[in-house]
Design an enzyme around this catalytic site. Structure first.
Site, mmCIF file in Angstrom:
data_model
loop_
_atom_site.group_PDB
_atom_site.id
_atom_site.type_symbol
_atom_site.label_atom_id
_atom_site.label_comp_id
_atom_site.label_asym_id
_atom_site.label_seq_id
_atom_site.Cartn_x
_atom_site.Cartn_y
_atom_site.Cartn_z
ATOM 1 N N LYS A 1 11.496 -1.131 3.374
ATOM 2 C CA LYS A 1 11.213 -0.733 4.868
ATOM 3 C C LYS A 1 9.468 -0.430 4.072
ATOM 4 C CE LYS A 1 15.148 0.524 6.303
ATOM 5 N NZ LYS A 1 16.090 1.443 6.059
ATOM 6 N N ARG A 2 9.223 0.520 3.500
ATOM 7 C CA ARG A 2 7.650 0.937 3.260
ATOM 8 C C ARG A 2 6.320 0.478 3.736
ATOM 9 N NH1 ARG A 2 10.722 3.260 -0.499
ATOM 10 N NH2 ARG A 2 10.168 1.674 -1.570
#
Ligand code: GLU
Length: 505
Positions: free
Chosen positions: A263-264
């Site tokens: 997600k990052r």
């Protein structure tokens, strides 16, 4: 396939849906539609600590934007609801108790501190603590304690969990539709917690009970759930239920190919990893989304479909209905799929070129409205026709063709240096005269007129055309200059030339 195909997408509302989650949903959707089945959305929100405000709405909006809406789910009640596990809470206890009765599960009273101490103790000896057949007789649970002790603890409302009683040494044969047959040895599995004394089931119990009650025929989910497969398989067996078929989708890897796309990564690597923009309710941080970045849903679904699957032909462009026709779960591969942001752009460019000009024009009008620029729909449509070929996103048409709507407010200094010489202002004054004489301001006639004048004067074309472009556009870019002049009209063309003379002369 005999029984009705029913598949589910079962996200936990713990934040925005990652692009990998969208792929899982897409494959479920494609499989369901291919087999005339149902696509169910089930919200797995039993872990209240991880609940994030707005995540459920985000998930639903994402599926709708991608064009893969669910048939049953929250707000679309079918025969198997409710579709949020928090609303099904009451029904799980009896299943946990049933497993205790059939000797497939047991109460465990070990406190968190006690378990921690065991873990530490093991670590010091270089071992890992696993709660299972090899030590459960020595721990604080209903298999080791006397009936009286158990009753006392339950009567005293002591905290407990219900654990699955995993067999000591069995070899499980489990089939996965993508990975084929797998043999799993149960001896190293731990006795997973199924239920807690606060009345909440864990993911494993709730997931299996719901898949059964919702008559799910195929479980299609990410590879990260493969380690849970043995337990799920044994739970179905313990209940005496037919297990659904399982298909575990390959991981989505970072563009460099090493490690899972997280997600990052979006912020780090400079491309969205979320379908829609997401504003974190706690930090207020905004993460980019494909929709807001200007991608069309067709491009995103086409790209995602190929992250783990291929049709076995050379064809790469598939709109959703074609994907439904072509999709085969047996053609999903096992190996991780490298994410390729450039490929996504390439799909986007294709669908941009393919899109109806009117639809692009409507989107461009929205951009113009935000900038408080007024233009008639016909005019915007003409701009789209001239500019679409070079654009990947609708916004590119604005960025590369703003001059159709507004006069340049500055002139690119490098171009000025090159194109605006000492005699240019005079030349442009003369050009204005020529243009004023021109009644018919259509590109073709204009071109003939200006060309003739330039030839007559015996100056180089560049000496006229470069400053002319600079005056209309502000830089050396854009399509055919006569087309631009025709579009903005005689008055505006002349006024832009006058402005340039004033500013640069
Ligand atoms: N709630 C799980 C998730 O967040 C569902 C996994 C499954 O499909 O079984 O992905």
């Amino acid at each position: 396939m005999s029984a009705k195909v029913r598949v589910r997408f079962a996200p936990s509302p713990t934040g925005p849906l990652h692009i990998g989650g969208v792929r899982t949903a897409l494959y479920n959707y494609l499989f369901a539609k291919k087999h005339k089945g149902d696509f169910v959305l089930r919200i797995e929100d039993t872990d209240q600590n991880r609940y994030v405000e707005g995540a459920e709405d985000y998930i639903i909006e994402s599926l709708n934007w991608c064009g893969i809406p669910f048939d049953e789910g929250p707000g679309k009640e079918g025969d198997y609801g409710p579709y949020r596990q928090s609303e099904r809470k009451e029904m799980y206890r009896k299943y946990a108790e049933e497993l205790i009765k059939t000797d497939n599960a047991y109460y465990a009273f070990d406190t968190a501190e006690e378990l921690d101490a065991h873990r530490k103790d093991h670590e010091e000896k270089g071992k890992t603590f696993i709660y299972n057949w090899h030590n459960r007789q020595k721990l604080k649970n209903s298999l080791a304690l006397s009936e009286d002790e158990i009753r006392d603890k339950l009567d005293a409302d002591e905290d407990y969990v219900i654990r699955f009683k995993s067999p000591a040494d069995e070899n499980l044969h489990i089939k996965d539709e993508i990975r084929g047959n797998m043999d799993i040895d149960t001896s190293t599995l731990d006795d997973k917690v199924l239920f807690k004394s606060d009345g909440m089931p864990t993911y494993h119990l709730a997931n299996i009970v719901d898949d059964h009650l919702m008559e799910i025929s195929h479980v299609i989910r990410g590879e990260e759930w493969l380690p849970s497969l043995a337990l799920h398989f044994m739970l179905y067996r313990a209940f005496g239920w037919d297990a659904p078929k399982f298909a575990h989708l390959p991981l989505i890897l970072k563009p460099q190919g090493k490690g899972k796309l997280s997600k990052r990564d979006g912020d780090k690597l400079g491309f969205p990893v979320f379908p829609l923009e997401w504003k974190d309710p706690n930090s207020g941080d905004i993460s980019a989304g494909y929709r807001e970045d200007g991608y069309f849903p067709e491009a995103v679904t086409n790209m995602l479909a190929f992250l783990g699957w291929n049709p076995g032909t050379e064809q790469e462009f598939f709109k959703l209905n074609k994907l439904v026709e072509a999709f085969e779960i047996s053609r999903v591969h096992k190996g991780g799929a490298k994410f390729d942001p450039e490929k996504t752009k390439w799909f986007q460019q294709h669908y941009m070129h393919e899109a109806d000009d009117k639809i692009i024009a409507e989107k461009l009008e929205k951009i113009l409205q935000l900038k408080e620029i007024e233009a008639s729909s016909d005019y915007v449509l003409e701009v789209v026709k001239l500019m679409k070929e070079r654009a990947v996103f609708v916004n590119d048409i604005w960025e590369q063709g703003y001059f159709f709507f507004v006069a340049p407010t500055s002139y690119d200094p490098k171009n000025v240096k090159k194109a605006w010489k000492e005699d240019t202002s005079n030349l442009m004054q003369e050009l204005i005269k020529v243009l004023k004489e021109q009644e018919n301001f259509k590109a073709e006639g204009l071109q003939a007129k200006v060309k003739a004048w330039i030839q007559d004067k015996e100056v180089g074309f560049g000496k006229v055309m470069q400053p002319f472009r600079l005056a209309l556009v502000g830089a050396m870019q854009g399509p055919d200059l006569y087309e631009i002049a025709e579009m903005i009209g005689k008055q505006e063309t002349i006024s832009r030339l006058e402005n340039a003379i004033k500013t640069l002369g």
